[in-house]
Design a protein around this motif. Structure first.
Motif, mmCIF file in Angstrom:
data_model
loop_
_atom_site.group_PDB
_atom_site.id
_atom_site.type_symbol
_atom_site.label_atom_id
_atom_site.label_comp_id
_atom_site.label_asym_id
_atom_site.label_seq_id
_atom_site.Cartn_x
_atom_site.Cartn_y
_atom_site.Cartn_z
ATOM 1 N N MET A 247 15.695 -31.362 -28.520
ATOM 2 C CA MET A 247 16.466 -31.101 -30.225
ATOM 3 C C MET A 247 15.046 -30.846 -30.951
ATOM 4 S SD MET A 247 19.188 -34.118 -29.891
ATOM 5 C CE MET A 247 20.203 -33.174 -31.229
ATOM 6 N N PHE A 248 15.588 -29.938 -31.887
ATOM 7 C CA PHE A 248 14.789 -29.750 -33.168
ATOM 8 C C PHE A 248 15.634 -29.825 -34.264
ATOM 9 C CE2 PHE A 248 16.052 -25.880 -31.471
ATOM 10 C CZ PHE A 248 16.125 -25.012 -32.564
ATOM 11 N N GLY A 249 15.164 -30.183 -35.323
ATOM 12 C CA GLY A 249 15.767 -30.454 -36.709
ATOM 13 C C GLY A 249 15.890 -29.251 -37.521
ATOM 14 N N THR A 250 16.727 -29.143 -38.477
ATOM 15 C CA THR A 250 16.825 -27.995 -39.345
ATOM 16 C C THR A 250 16.099 -28.210 -40.564
ATOM 17 O OG1 THR A 250 19.134 -27.960 -38.483
ATOM 18 C CG2 THR A 250 18.886 -26.845 -40.711
ATOM 19 N N GLN A 251 15.543 -27.008 -40.784
ATOM 20 C CA GLN A 251 14.524 -26.775 -42.258
ATOM 21 C C GLN A 251 15.398 -26.517 -43.291
ATOM 22 O OE1 GLN A 251 11.283 -23.947 -41.750
ATOM 23 N NE2 GLN A 251 11.060 -24.099 -44.032
ATOM 24 N N VAL A 252 15.209 -27.288 -44.389
ATOM 25 C CA VAL A 252 16.095 -27.312 -45.659
ATOM 26 C C VAL A 252 14.957 -26.656 -46.708
ATOM 27 C CG1 VAL A 252 17.682 -28.914 -44.962
ATOM 28 C CG2 VAL A 252 15.597 -29.587 -46.281
ATOM 29 N N ILE A 253 15.589 -26.309 -47.687
ATOM 30 C CA ILE A 253 14.685 -25.565 -48.660
ATOM 31 C C ILE A 253 14.351 -26.665 -49.889
ATOM 32 C CG2 ILE A 253 14.783 -23.905 -50.751
ATOM 33 C CD1 ILE A 253 16.986 -22.513 -49.307
ATOM 34 N N SER A 254 13.040 -26.745 -50.142
ATOM 35 C CA SER A 254 12.592 -27.769 -51.153
ATOM 36 C C SER A 254 12.921 -27.518 -52.551
ATOM 37 C CB SER A 254 10.896 -27.600 -50.936
ATOM 38 O OG SER A 254 10.369 -26.378 -51.292
ATOM 39 N N ASP A 255 12.656 -28.167 -53.454
ATOM 40 C CA ASP A 255 13.142 -27.911 -54.614
ATOM 41 C C ASP A 255 12.224 -26.937 -55.438
ATOM 42 O OD1 ASP A 255 14.991 -30.070 -54.699
ATOM 43 O OD2 ASP A 255 13.232 -32.003 -55.372
ATOM 44 N N SER B 60 20.942 -23.012 -36.502
ATOM 45 C CA SER B 60 21.230 -24.540 -36.759
ATOM 46 C C SER B 60 22.676 -24.613 -36.187
ATOM 47 C CB SER B 60 21.401 -24.857 -38.073
ATOM 48 O OG SER B 60 21.534 -26.339 -38.258
ATOM 49 N N GLY B 61 22.904 -25.799 -35.384
ATOM 50 C CA GLY B 61 24.176 -26.102 -34.815
ATOM 51 C C GLY B 61 24.505 -25.563 -33.591
ATOM 52 N N THR B 62 23.626 -24.718 -33.018
ATOM 53 C CA THR B 62 23.783 -23.970 -31.752
ATOM 54 C C THR B 62 22.741 -24.299 -30.767
ATOM 55 O OG1 THR B 62 22.303 -22.081 -32.288
ATOM 56 C CG2 THR B 62 24.564 -22.032 -33.248
ATOM 57 N N TYR B 63 23.043 -23.998 -29.309
ATOM 58 C CA TYR B 63 21.974 -24.109 -28.362
ATOM 59 C C TYR B 63 21.067 -22.759 -28.464
ATOM 60 C CZ TYR B 63 24.444 -28.312 -26.657
ATOM 61 O OH TYR B 63 24.846 -29.684 -26.453
ATOM 62 N N THR B 64 19.809 -23.149 -28.207
ATOM 63 C CA THR B 64 18.881 -22.202 -28.095
ATOM 64 C C THR B 64 17.947 -22.038 -27.057
ATOM 65 O OG1 THR B 64 17.219 -23.270 -29.306
ATOM 66 C CG2 THR B 64 18.588 -22.215 -30.749
ATOM 67 N N GLU B 65 17.422 -20.891 -26.547
ATOM 68 C CA GLU B 65 16.868 -20.665 -25.633
ATOM 69 C C GLU B 65 15.265 -20.976 -25.822
ATOM 70 O OE1 GLU B 65 17.085 -16.651 -24.579
ATOM 71 O OE2 GLU B 65 18.927 -16.873 -23.710
ATOM 72 N N SER B 66 14.654 -21.414 -26.866
ATOM 73 C CA SER B 66 13.481 -21.875 -27.448
ATOM 74 C C SER B 66 13.552 -22.413 -28.780
ATOM 75 C CB SER B 66 12.524 -20.739 -27.163
ATOM 76 O OG SER B 66 12.895 -19.669 -28.277
ATOM 77 N N ALA B 67 12.408 -22.874 -29.053
ATOM 78 C CA ALA B 67 12.333 -23.757 -30.365
ATOM 79 C C ALA B 67 10.868 -23.573 -31.284
ATOM 80 C CB ALA B 67 12.772 -25.055 -30.317
ATOM 81 N N PRO B 68 10.902 -23.531 -32.376
ATOM 82 C CA PRO B 68 9.469 -23.643 -32.970
ATOM 83 C C PRO B 68 9.274 -24.936 -32.932
ATOM 84 C CG PRO B 68 11.219 -23.417 -34.697
ATOM 85 C CD PRO B 68 11.716 -23.341 -33.222
ATOM 86 N N GLY B 69 7.806 -25.174 -33.099
ATOM 87 C CA GLY B 69 7.090 -26.206 -33.133
ATOM 88 C C GLY B 69 7.100 -27.373 -33.981
ATOM 89 N N ALA B 70 7.325 -26.942 -35.420
ATOM 90 C CA ALA B 70 7.325 -28.010 -36.370
ATOM 91 C C ALA B 70 7.808 -29.469 -36.314
ATOM 92 C CB ALA B 70 8.349 -27.205 -37.730
ATOM 93 N N ASN B 71 8.892 -29.441 -35.499
ATOM 94 C CA ASN B 71 9.626 -30.837 -35.086
ATOM 95 C C ASN B 71 10.299 -30.672 -33.869
ATOM 96 O OD1 ASN B 71 12.822 -31.230 -36.728
ATOM 97 N ND2 ASN B 71 11.803 -29.532 -36.601
ATOM 98 N N LEU B 72 9.841 -31.477 -32.915
ATOM 99 C CA LEU B 72 10.619 -31.437 -31.566
ATOM 100 C C LEU B 72 10.644 -32.800 -30.901
ATOM 101 C CD1 LEU B 72 8.199 -28.751 -29.820
ATOM 102 C CD2 LEU B 72 10.325 -28.232 -30.886
ATOM 103 N N PHE B 73 11.811 -32.900 -30.421
ATOM 104 C CA PHE B 73 12.067 -34.269 -29.947
ATOM 105 C C PHE B 73 12.801 -34.301 -28.798
ATOM 106 C CE2 PHE B 73 14.701 -38.290 -29.869
ATOM 107 C CZ PHE B 73 13.716 -39.093 -30.676
ATOM 108 N N LEU B 74 12.099 -35.018 -27.618
ATOM 109 C CA LEU B 74 12.479 -35.205 -26.241
ATOM 110 C C LEU B 74 12.008 -36.318 -25.666
ATOM 111 C CD1 LEU B 74 10.029 -32.930 -24.240
ATOM 112 C CD2 LEU B 74 9.566 -33.396 -26.347
#
Length: 331
Positions: free
Chosen positions: A126-134, A151-165
């Motif tokens: 799983m990887f989290g969703t990036q949100v806009i800063s102030d 966001s909210g879908t299954y994907t074939e790959s993920a960027p490495g900013a936040n990965l959880f497994l």
């Protein structure tokens, strides 16, 4: 698995945060501060910082008063993949959370990730969703909207900013490819499709503190990122959705260059042809981006984004082509 179910664990932690780092510490400190604020008890997680600096500041050592912090020093010449693999090898957690050293995770990020992956038995990453800063500028808004589009879908790959497994999943995988300087996250996560599904989790949110703020730095960064485009395809099937990322940057860049030459030498017919070759994909991407960002960013800034992005990617791919030829395997 709930947090309360893990309190019986004496030696192992619930979650091991693995953070590779090189360079300035200001954003890294903000990352550690966000981890310290997590809603799960501090005794249930550890932070493994893999630093490619010669030493770390006293400020970083002060975090040891609040969290379990281990610092591993890695050679500056090694890749970020090497740092991630090195940190994972020292982890004791049931779960691994790979974070970049310039993100701030929401206070409930860890708890939501644990609950989310346990409630989706077919999901291995799983990887989290990036949100806009102030007070975000147009470039940051564009980047954030693009990063959160799935966001909210299954994907074939993920960027490495936040990965959880789960750690057992990582152990069974080939790990991060240490030969790649960029795109290593896409290669690694694509390989995990062999074990299960990848989910872009909308509830676990984070802010990318190091997100591009202006077009100049973005141009340089995309040249750097593009240098591993070809190498990242070695040894894996290329999904159809990735093909435009290789073709369109060259079509737009070469199309614009040839269009300008045609106009310079008054070759009207050829100018029309190459205006279509360059303009069609450029406008298609721009309109799609404008729809994504809504009223937060002007159409002109969306167009500017791709006028910078596509040439940078084309240049980076060309620069990395020689290295890609010599890359024959991934560890």
């Amino acid at each position: 698995m709930s947090i309360s179910d893990t309190k019986k664990m004496s030696e192992n932690k619930l979650v091991s945060f693995v953070i590779p780092h090189k360079g300035r510490e200001d954003m890294l400190i903000a990352t550690l501060e966000s981890i310290k604020q997590q809603t799960i008890p501090a005794e249930q997680y550890e932070v493994i910082l893999v630093s490619q600096n010669e030493n770390v500041s006293h400020t970083l050592f002060e975090f040891e008063q609040h969290i379990t912090l281990s610092i591993i020093y890695n050679d500056q010449e090694n890749s970020i993949s090497h740092s991630r693999n090195l940190g994972a090898a020292s982890a004791s957690g049931l779960y691994l959370a790979f974070l970049d050293a310039d993100v701030s995770i929401d206070v409930s990020w860890t708890q939501k990730m644990v609950d989310g992956i346990e409630n989706k038995p077919d999901t291995v990453l799983m990887f989290g969703t990036q949100v806009i800063s102030d007070n975000a500028r147009p470039m940051e808004i564009i980047r954030t909207c693009l990063a959160s589009a799935t966001s909210g879908t299954y994907t074939e790959s993920a960027p490495g900013a936040n990965l959880f497994l789960k750690r057992e999943t990582f152990v069974a995988s080939p790990g991060f490819p240490e030969e790649l300087r960029t795109c290593e996250d896409i290669y690694f996560t694509s390989e995990l499709n062999r074990f299960g599904r990848i989910y872009h989790y909308p509830d676990a949110q984070f802010v990318h503190l190091g997100e591009d703020k202006s077009f100049g730095p973005m141009f340089k960064k995309e040249i750097w990122r593009g240098q591993s485009n070809i190498a990242s395809t070695s040894g894996r099937p290329i999904p159809l959705r990735e093909l435009p990322s290789f073709i369109v940057p060259f079509a737009v860049t070469l199309g614009i260059i040839i269009l300008l030459l045609c106009l310079l030498y008054s070759q009207t017919n050829f100018a029309i042809i190459f205006s279509i070759i360059a303009g069609a994909p450029l406008l298609a991407y721009t309109f799609r981006l404008k729809k994504l960002v809504g009223n937060t960013v002007s159409f002109l800034n969306c167009l500017r984004f791709y006028l910078v992005y596509f040439p940078a990617r084309a240049i980076g791919t060309l620069l990395g082509a020689r290295g890609a030829v010599t890359t024959s395997s991934h560890k």
